[in-house]
Structures are given as structure tokens and as C-alpha cells.
Write a protein that holds these residues in place. Structure first.
Motif, PDB file in Angstrom:
ATOM      1  N   MET A   1       0.800  -1.247   0.082  1.00 39.22           N
ATOM      2  CA  MET A   1       0.211   0.182   0.033  1.00 39.22           C
ATOM      3  C   MET A   1       0.791   1.180  -0.056  1.00 39.22           C
ATOM      4  O   MET A   1       0.325   2.268  -0.113  1.00 39.22           O
ATOM      5  N   MET A   2       2.155   1.133   0.132  1.00 34.42           N
ATOM      6  CA  MET A   2       3.221   2.169   0.101  1.00 34.42           C
ATOM      7  C   MET A   2       3.689   2.271  -1.457  1.00 34.42           C
ATOM      8  O   MET A   2       4.209   3.667  -1.636  1.00 34.42           O
ATOM      9  N   ALA A   3       3.554   1.579  -2.287  1.00 32.37           N
ATOM     10  CA  ALA A   3       4.135   1.763  -3.558  1.00 32.37           C
ATOM     11  C   ALA A   3       3.076   1.327  -4.749  1.00 32.37           C
ATOM     12  O   ALA A   3       2.294   0.230  -4.466  1.00 32.37           O
ATOM     13  N   SER A   4       2.592   1.907  -5.966  1.00 31.34           N
ATOM     14  CA  SER A   4       1.951   1.658  -6.877  1.00 31.34           C
ATOM     15  C   SER A   4       2.410   0.776  -7.798  1.00 31.34           C
ATOM     16  O   SER A   4       3.504   0.855  -8.171  1.00 31.34           O
ATOM     17  N   ASP A   5       1.534  -0.072  -8.482  1.00 34.76           N
ATOM     18  CA  ASP A   5       2.205  -0.980  -9.473  1.00 34.76           C
ATOM     19  C   ASP A   5       2.095   0.027 -10.803  1.00 34.76           C
ATOM     20  O   ASP A   5       1.597   0.835 -11.226  1.00 34.76           O
ATOM     21  N   GLN A   6       3.586  -0.334 -11.595  1.00 35.15           N
ATOM     22  CA  GLN A   6       3.566   0.568 -12.795  1.00 35.15           C
ATOM     23  C   GLN A   6       2.956  -0.045 -13.942  1.00 35.15           C
ATOM     24  O   GLN A   6       2.582   0.696 -14.879  1.00 35.15           O
ATOM     25  N   ILE A   7       2.207  -1.474 -13.997  1.00 33.94           N
ATOM     26  CA  ILE A   7       1.934  -2.144 -14.859  1.00 33.94           C
ATOM     27  C   ILE A   7       0.388  -2.413 -14.292  1.00 33.94           C
ATOM     28  O   ILE A   7       0.404  -3.347 -13.287  1.00 33.94           O
ATOM     29  N   MET A   8      -0.814  -2.023 -15.033  1.00 34.25           N
ATOM     30  CA  MET A   8      -1.990  -2.737 -14.523  1.00 34.25           C
ATOM     31  C   MET A   8      -2.455  -3.983 -15.285  1.00 34.25           C
ATOM     32  O   MET A   8      -2.228  -3.989 -16.332  1.00 34.25           O
TER      33      MET A   8
ATOM     34  N   ILE B   1      -6.314   9.286  14.791  1.00 28.06           N
ATOM     35  CA  ILE B   1      -5.667   8.612  13.517  1.00 28.06           C
ATOM     36  C   ILE B   1      -4.328   8.746  13.572  1.00 28.06           C
ATOM     37  O   ILE B   1      -3.791   9.766  13.573  1.00 28.06           O
ATOM     38  N   PRO B   2      -3.504   7.637  13.301  1.00 29.85           N
ATOM     39  CA  PRO B   2      -2.045   7.793  13.458  1.00 29.85           C
ATOM     40  C   PRO B   2      -1.346   8.488  12.132  1.00 29.85           C
ATOM     41  O   PRO B   2      -1.967   8.422  10.947  1.00 29.85           O
ATOM     42  N   LYS B   3      -0.174   9.143  12.644  1.00 30.27           N
ATOM     43  CA  LYS B   3       0.384  10.096  11.470  1.00 30.27           C
ATOM     44  C   LYS B   3       0.872   8.975  10.277  1.00 30.27           C
ATOM     45  O   LYS B   3       0.928   9.332   9.172  1.00 30.27           O
ATOM     46  N   MET B   4       1.308   7.865  10.700  1.00 38.13           N
ATOM     47  CA  MET B   4       1.879   6.987   9.801  1.00 38.13           C
ATOM     48  C   MET B   4       1.029   6.390   8.887  1.00 38.13           C
ATOM     49  O   MET B   4       1.820   5.977   7.917  1.00 38.13           O
ATOM     50  N   ILE B   5      -0.191   6.787   8.843  1.00 41.37           N
ATOM     51  CA  ILE B   5      -0.992   6.320   7.853  1.00 41.37           C
ATOM     52  C   ILE B   5      -0.779   6.911   6.497  1.00 41.37           C
ATOM     53  O   ILE B   5      -1.287   6.592   5.511  1.00 41.37           O
ATOM     54  N   GLY B   6      -0.173   8.198   6.613  1.00 44.05           N
ATOM     55  CA  GLY B   6       0.437   8.876   5.411  1.00 44.05           C
ATOM     56  C   GLY B   6       1.258   8.003   4.828  1.00 44.05           C
ATOM     57  O   GLY B   6       1.508   8.588   3.762  1.00 44.05           O
ATOM     58  N   LYS B   7       2.050   7.070   5.222  1.00 42.07           N
ATOM     59  CA  LYS B   7       2.986   6.337   4.456  1.00 42.07           C
ATOM     60  C   LYS B   7       2.237   5.497   3.383  1.00 42.07           C
ATOM     61  O   LYS B   7       2.969   5.052   2.630  1.00 42.07           O
ATOM     62  N   LEU B   8       1.068   5.312   3.515  1.00 43.97           N
ATOM     63  CA  LEU B   8       0.467   4.332   2.613  1.00 43.97           C
ATOM     64  C   LEU B   8       0.031   5.112   1.527  1.00 43.97           C
ATOM     65  O   LEU B   8      -1.116   5.387   0.777  1.00 43.97           O
TER      66      LEU B   8
END
Length: 871
Positions: free
Chosen positions: A631-638, A685-692
């Protein structure tokens, strides 16, 4: 056999021998030829093989193709007889460096080492045998330098295959000096540029799967076989091709050719095989093709052809016109292609009924008509197709009952009728030959025939989305030990799920029984080393606990147990599943804390986590947020998520997406969802949710979360939907949320937010419903004007009624209401009354009425949500 000391020729190839080569074989010192090829389970031991090679000094021919030689080191071949003329070791699993001296054996005429992917070494450029005529190093890692020194030593070479080989340097023009060369296979390499015209002596040329482009040299006029598939040729087919009048095999598939098929192809009258598939050809198929009277194989699929389907090539056994723009009815004159065994017309615009004349094609093995607009019933004349192995009629408009004769065809292996309008019961099967059956998305009813559970070779069974299939799932289904896909979802099946489904087959990769009326418990025993990748039991009446034996499903990618009656705590053991990408536990009776990870890399590959509509409590699982790496990095290819085995089954899931319950029949690999709504989570709400940062949907609504909305949510730049409604959140709305340019849905309603609603950017696209129930907010979205840096609770006096308006500004603010709400509704109202009893009672009565109406609306809204979920 060791006693047959004068034996010279021994051929035991093509059997099922197992074990090693017996020690007595080294006594056969007179052997001239030994053939053990094709014994897949034969596995020579290193010691016995060393003695064999050392003692058989008169050996001229040695064939061990397809023998398992993974235990034998290639240097064992160093002592091969100098009289050896033929060495064949293809598909043997050899690993390591092939001895260089074996290339230099003085009498070696043929050498086959293909498909030993772990075999290395270097092909020498000098001192080669001058009698070498056949060389096959394809699919090895043996290095080859195609340079002048090497070419000058291969004057007698007739056959050379370097398919997918380790070619270091090359000058293909030099190959024209090999005047005896008949066959050249350089496919699956990285050659580019144009084809050298010097290769004029060849009769067989395979340059497929490279990067060649340009023209096809007319000098190749001696060719009988030409394969240029999967290259970068473009434009129209060059006229020079018509000069290759000796061609019997022509493959130009998977290039970028365009335009029409040239009339000049009629000159290739010797053609038996023509493949022009996967290009950009258009127009009609020229009538001149009828000159190709020898043609048995014609593949024009995946182009833009239209017009009439060819009907005059009477010798065709294979015809593939799928994925084009052919329209109209299937011509009855296809009955003239009496030799036809394979007919593929899928993915066109064909209409009308299937003509009964197809029943005349008695040799037909495969008939594929899927993805058209065909209508009506399946004609009974097709019952003459006794040789039919596969019938694909999916994605059409067929109706009526499925004719019983289809289930009586003796050779039928594959039957696909999904996405039609068939009705009625499923007939009993008359034979046990079926391997694939898909009848999904029709209107079938009644029980599943017991004969289906007797199809011992069945690998795929899909009866999903018929809605009216009833009865119980027989435990006899667990006799289908080769089953890979079982999908009986979206029906009205009842009874308990057979417990044997957890361990009846190590090959099962898909188990989808969702959206039925199944009761009982989840299978308690999932066997080790199983192949399960997709398990979906959503939307049943399943009770009990989640079996911890699911951790044996190490291949599991999707687990959906939502919308059941499971009573349990959070199943921490699931975090050890190394490939889990989707976890749905929504709408059950799960409870307790979700404390966070107990293992390293917990849920690191999760793309979708939905535990909404349960009774989880305590703080949000902050520890998991740190480990949700996917959840921290998107897929480049769908791509669409599917099984990794050969079935290619595409995953589906039902999910709340942007506030609407949607069935995703295909799940994009790019999707990222975190839904913890409708629980009893507390705290901030934890701040670290912003890492996702890859999240597209975040739903924390209907909990008891407090504190401010974290500005770190502004880091979620892929977010499309954010729902924090119905919590106890306070403070201002962070301006960073305005930078979420993909945000289409925002719901912050029914909290205790205050201050100015950020303006501009995305916030101008949201209406008042996104902010209702936050009486301290002001801004154009809620039609409430802001004053200075803070928002007043009421509009200016010019919009007020009477003197009551002054009482609100004299001392009663929403902080007092918050204190009163925290102490209890009645106590708050009473406190307000005592504190402000000197004020006019009309103001107090209106205030009580407003708060009561607000609370009633919220109660009704939540009750409505509960009723909707229950329904």
C-alpha cells in the motif's frame, strides 16, 4: 544384459524404465549404438555412468534425450569414445560446463544438446571436426561466436539451431559461406537489422522472436520453410515474397504488417501452412487465396479482416479467423470444408443461428464461436460431431435449454457456454471424458447433476451466477482429485460445506462458493503443500471460527470470508501467508483488539484489507500500517489479478467502492483499499497512515476516533475516496487535503470539526453533504460565512430572528455542547439550562429541539445502514 558381451546395437528408447542404468551395461564393450532416449524416469547415477562412458570405447551413437541426467556432471562425458559420430542429449537437465573436447571429437557428425538451460561452456572456433553436419545448441547457455574463424571450420554443416542461445558476437552475412547449410534456426535471440541476402542456399530458415525489420530478400528463393514471426516487420507484405515459389510453410505472425493481403500470394501454390495472425491487416480476404489448393493450415486471427469467410479451400484442416470484424451469418457453405478439424470464429460480429450444416463437418475436433451475437437454440444436427473435443459458445445470445446431446458427445473434453440465456435443468452427463465445464451466467435451475461429480479427469468446474441452482454440495465432489478450479458462487445452494474441500486435492487453486446459503463451518483442515490461491466464501451463513490451518495455504492470494456469521477474534495467523494480497473479513461477528503484527513483514503484500462491520475495538492497528508495503507503492503496470497456474482464472470480489457496493468481476492489480469502518475503534488517527501512498480508498467511518485529522493524509496522492464520517474528530480540516487531485469522494460529516473549510482545488467540488453535522464549520460549501480566522456559530444578525440570537454569542459555544455530549445528553441539556436559565426560554427550547432532531436523524441513518446491510 551384461552377459550379452557381443551385443552391438541396443535400443530401449521410448519406454517407462525407472531407476539407474544397471552396472552390467559397462560390460557391453562391443556396443556401437545405445539408445535409451524417451525414458523420462530413468536417472543414471554418476558412478555407473562414468564406468559406462569409460568402457564403451567402440560407441558411435549415443542417444539419451529426455533421460533425467541432473545427477550427472557434464565432465563425465570427457571420456567419450573418439569414434563417436552422434551424441544426442536434448532435454536432459544437464547442469554445469560442457567439456570443450567433446566439440572436437574427430568423427562427430551430429551433436544435439538442446533444452538444457543450465548447460554452459564455449563452442570452439577452431580444430572442429570437418564432418560435423548437424548442430543443435538451442536453449542452452553455451557461448557461440559467429565469426569467420568458426564459419570456416563448418563447411560440411547442414543443420544448425542456435535458438535462444548465448550468441556473443555475430556476423550473419558470413553464414552465406556455409554452402551445405540447409536449415538455420536463430530464433529467440536479439538479432536486429535486415536479413542478409547471402543466406541464399537455405531451404529452412527460422528467425522468429528477434527484432528483424526491413525487406525480405528475394534471393531466398530456395526456401521451403520460412518463419519470421514475432519481429518488427511493418508495412505491406513485400512483392518479393511472391518469388519464394517453393515455400510450403510461411509464418509472418506477430509483426506490424498492414494493408491487404497481396494478390501475389497466389503464386505460392505449394503452401500448406500460412499464418498471418496478430498483425494489422484489413479489408477482405482475397479470392486469389483459392489458388492455394494445398493449404491445410490458415490462421488470420487478430487482424481487422471483414467481409466473407473463405469457403473454397477444401483441404483445410485448421481455420482460425477469430478476433476480426467478420459479420453476418455463418455461411452454410462451410460444409464444403469436409477435412476441417479446427474451426475458430470467436470474437467477431457474427449473427443469427448456428447453421445445421456444421453437422456435416464430422471430423471437427474444436469449434469455437464465443464472443459473437449468435442467437437461438443449438441445432440438434450437431449431435453428429462425435469427434468434437472442445465446444466454446460463450458470450452470445443463445437461449432455450442446453440440449442433452451435448452431454452425450463421447469425445467432449471442454464445454464452455457461459454468458448466454440458457434456462432449465442441467442434464446428466453420459460419459466421463469431461475436463472443463463452464455454464456460468445463465438461468439454470435445479440441483447439480450427480454425474458431474463422476468426471474423474475434470480440472475446471464453473457453475457460477445462475442464481437458481439448488440443493446441497455433495461430498462426492472430493473425488475429483485433478480439480483446479471450483466456482459454484451466486446460486441458492444450501446445507453444510463439505469439510473435505480443505484437503481433497493438492492441485485445487480456486475455491469460490460465495453468495449462496451455505451453513456450517469453514473446513478445519487445509492440507500442507496445497495449491490454493483464491478462497472466497463471502455471503453465506457460515459460523464458528477461522481455522488456523489456513496457514498451510502458502500460495493464497485472496481470502474473502465477508458477510457471514463467523464469531472469532482477529486471525493474527493470517499475517504469515507470504502471498496474501486481498483479505476481506467484513460483516461478521469478529471482536476484540487488532493489536498489530506478531511476525516480520506481516501482510506486506496486502492490496485490499476490509475488516469493516465487525465489533473490533481499541486503537487502530498502527503496527500493521508500518508493514503494509504494497500500500506504500503503486504498480507500474496494470493487469487483472488471476491464478498463476495454466487455468488463467480471473479473480473477482464484491466490495464497497466509493460508497456503493460493487462486484468487481476483474480486480485491477493497481487497486489499494483500506476499510476499517463500522467498528468501535478509538483514539487518534495515526500520522503514519500517510505512508500508505498508494491507497485509493480509505474508510475509517462509523467508529469513535478522536483528535484531529492528520495533515499527513495529504501524502496519499492516489486517494480517490476518503470517508472519516460519524466519528468524534475535532479541530480544523487540514488544507493539505486540497492537494489530493484524484479525490472524488470526501465524507467528513457528523464529527465535531470547526473552522473554515479549505477552498479552491478539490474542495470546490464537494457539496454540503460532505460536511454536514459539523456545526462549527463554515465556508461556501455549507452556505455559512466565516468571520476572521475563526468561524462563528451563527450567520450575521441580519439573518437572525429576534433577540434570541444574542444569547448564543454571549457565552454558549459548541465547546460546552461537546462537554455536555461527553457527559451524557440529558446531563448536558440540564447543565445548559442551569447555566443559561436567565436567558429567554425560546432560545433554549429551539436549541434542545435542534440537538434532538440532529441525534434522531443520525440514529435513523445508522439504522437504515444496518437494515440495508441485513437485507
Amino acid at each position: 544384459m551384461g552377459k550379452l558381451k557381443h551385443l552391438q546395437y541396443l535400443d530401449l528408447g521410448g519406454n517407462d524404465f525407472t531407476g539407474s542404468i544397471p552396472y552390467g551395461f559397462e560390460q557391453l564393450r562391443e556396443l556401437v549404438s545405445l539408445d535409451l532416449s524417451g525414458n523420462f524416469y530413468l536417472s543414471p547415477e554418476p558412478i555407473s555412468f562414468d564406468k559406462l562412458v569409460h568402457n564403451l570405447t567402440k560407441l558411435r551413437d549415443l542417444a539419451l534425450d529426455y533421460v533425467n541426467m541432473s545427477l550427472v556432471a557434464p565432465n563425465s562425458l570427457t571420456n567419450l569414445s573418439s569414434s563417436l559420430s552422434s551424441l544426442s542429449l536434448s532435454h536432459c537437465g544437464l547442469q554445469g560446463k560442457f567439456p570443450g573436447n567433446n566439440f572436437l571429437l574427430p568423427n562427430l557428425e551430429s551433436l544435439y544438446l538442446s533444452y538444457n538451460e543450465g548447460l554452459t561452456g564455449s563452442f570452439p572456433s577452431s580444430n572442429l571436426s570437418n564432418v560435423l553436419s548437424w548442430l543443435d545448441l538451442s536453449n542452452t547457455r553455451i557461448s557461440v561466436h559467429l565469426e569467420n574463424d568458426l564459419i570456416s571450420n563448418l563447411k560440411s554443416l547442414e543443420y544448425m539451431s542456435l535458438r535462444n542461445c548465448n550468441i556473443i558476437r555475430s556476423d550473419l552475412a558470413l553464414l552465406g559461406n556455409l554452402t551445405q547449410l540447409i536449415l538455420l534456426d536463430l530464433s529467440s535471440n536479439n538479432f536486429s537489422g535486415q536479413i542478409p541476402p547471402s543466406l541464399s542456399n537455405l531451404t529452412i530458415l527460422d528467425l522468429s522472436s528477434n527484432n528483424f525489420s526491413g525487406q525480405i530478400p528475394p534471393s531466398l528463393s530456395n526456401l521451403t520453410i520460412l518463419d519470421l514471426s514475432s519481429n518488427n516487420f511493418s508495412g505491406q507484405i513485400p512483392p518479393s515474397l511472391s518469388n519464394l515459389t517453393q515455400l510450403t510453410f510461411l509464418d509472418l505472425s506477430s509483426n506490424n504488417f498492414s494493408g491487404q493481403i497481396p494478390q501475389s500470394l497466389r503464386n505460392l501454390t505449394q503452401l500448406t501452412f500460412l499464418d498471418l495472425s496478430s498483425n494489422n491487416f484489413s479489408g477482405q480476404i482475397p479470392q486469389s487465396l483459392r489458388n492455394l489448393t494445398q493449404l491445410t493450415f490458415l490462421d488470420l486471427s487478430s487482424n481487422n479482416f471483414s467481409g466473407q469467410i473463405p469457403q473454397s479451400l477444401r483441404n483445410l484442416t485448421f481455420l482460425d479467423l477469430s478476433s476480426n470484424n467478420f459479420s453476418g451469418q455463418i455461411p452454410s457453405s462451410l460444409r464444403n470444408l469436409i477435412q476441417l478439424r479446427y474451426l475458430y470464429l470467436s470474437s467477431n460480429k457474427l449473427m443469427g443461428q448456428v447453421p445445421d450444416s456444421l453437422g456435416s463437418l464430422v471430423n471437427l475436433s474444436d469449434l469455437h464461436l464465443s464472443n459473437n451475437q449468435l442467437v437461438g437454440a443449438i441445432h440438434s444436427q450437431l449431435n453428429t460431431l462425435s469427434n468434437l473435443r472442445s465446444l466454446y459458445l460463450s458470450n452470445n445470445l443463445f437461449n432455450g435449454t442446453i440440449p442433452s446431446f451435448l452431454f452425450a458427445l463421447p469425445s467432449l473434453h471442454y464445454l464452455d457456454l457461459h454468458n448466454n440465456n440458457f434456462i432449465g435443468n442441467i442434464s446428466e452427463l453420459q460419459h466421463d471424458s469431461l475436463r472443463f465445464l463452464d455454464l456460468s451466467n445463465n438461468h439454470l435451475r435445479g440441483p447439480i447433476p450427480s454425474s458431474i461429480f463422476k468426471q474423474e479427469n475434470l480440472t475446471t468446474l464453473i457453475l457460477a451466477s445462475n442464481s437458481k441452482l439448488t440443493g446441497e454440495i455433495s461430498s462426492s465432489i472430493c473425488k475429483l482429485r485433478f480439480l483446479r478450479v471450483l466456482d459454484l458462487s451466486t446460486n441458492s445452494l444450501s446445507g453444510s460445506m463439505p469439510q473435505c474441500l480443505g484437503n481433497f486435492s493438492s492441485m485445487l487453486s480456486v475455491l469460490h462458493l460465495g453468495m449462496n446459503n451455505l451453513q456450517g463451518t469453514i473446513p478445519s483442515t487445509f492440507s500442507k503443500d496445497n495449491s490454493l490461491e483464491y478462497l472466497n466464501l463471502n455471503g453465506n451463513e457460515i459460523e464458528g471460527k477461522i481455522s488456523s490451518s489456513i496457514i498451510n495455504c502458502t500460495m493464497l492470494q485472496v481470502l474473502d470470508l465477508g458477510n457471514n456469521k463467523i464469531e472469532d477474534t482477529f486471525p493474527y495467523f493470517l499475517e504469515t501467508l507470504p502471498k496474501l494480497q486481498i483479505l476481506v473479513l467484513k460483516s461478521n461477528k469478529l471482536q476484540g483488539f487488532v493489536k498489530g503484527p506478531a511476525a516480520y513483514n506481516s501482510f506486506s503484500k496486502l492490496r485490499i484489507l476490509d475488516i469493516s462491520d465487525n465489533n473490533f475495538s481499541g486503537p487502530l492497528p498502527t503496527g500493521y500500517f508500518n508493514s503494509l508495503e504494497a500500500m506504500m507503492a503503486s504498480d507500474q503496470i496494470m493487469i487483472y489479478m488471476r491464478t498463476t497456474n495454466y487455468t488463467g482464472y480471473v479473480y473477482s470480489i464484491e466490495m464497497t467502492w466509493k460508497g456503493v457496493e460493487i462486484e468487481f468481476t476483474k480486480i485491477r492489480s493497481t487497486i489499494r483499499v483500506l476499510d476499517l469502518s463500522n467498528n468501535n475503534f478509538t483514539g487518534e488517527i495515526p500520522k503514519m497512515i500517510g505512508k500508505l501512498k498508494a491507497l485509493q480508498q480509505l474508510n475509517l467511518s462509523h467508529n469513535s476516533l478522536t483528535g484531529q485529522i492528520q495533515s499527513s493524509l495529504g501524502n496519499l496522492t492516489n486517494l480517490e475516496s476518503l470517508d472519516l464520517s460519524s466519528n468524534l474528530l475535532t479541530g480544523r480540516i487540514p488544507t493539505q487535503l486540497g492537494g489530493l487531485t484524484f479525490l472524488a469522494i470526501l465524507n467528513l460529516s457528523h464529527n465535531q470539526l470547526e473552522g473554515r473549510i479549505p477552498s479552491g482545488e478539490q474542495f470546490n467540488t464537494f457539496d454540503a453533504s460532505s460536511f454536514e453535522g459539523n456545526l462549527g464549520l463554515c465556508g461556501s460549501q455549507v452556505l455559512k460565512k466565516c468571520y476572521g480566522d475563526e468561524a462563528r456559530s451563527l450567520p450575521p444578525s441580519s439573518f437572525d430572528e429576534g433577540d434570541d440570537s444574542t444569547l448564543f454569542g454571549e457565552g454558549f459555544g459548541w465547546k460546552a455542547v461537546t462537554v455536555g455530549y461527553g457527559c451524557g445528553f440529558v446531563f448536558g441539556v440540564a447543565t445548559g439550562y442551569v447555566v443559561f436559565r436567565t436567558k429567554k426560554p425560546s432560545w433554549f427550547l429551539r436549541m434542545v429541539e435542534d440537538i434532538w432532531n440532529l441525534k434522531s436523524k443520525k440514529t435513523k441513518k445508522n439504522a437504515g445502514r444496518y437494515d440495508a446491510r441485513r437485507n
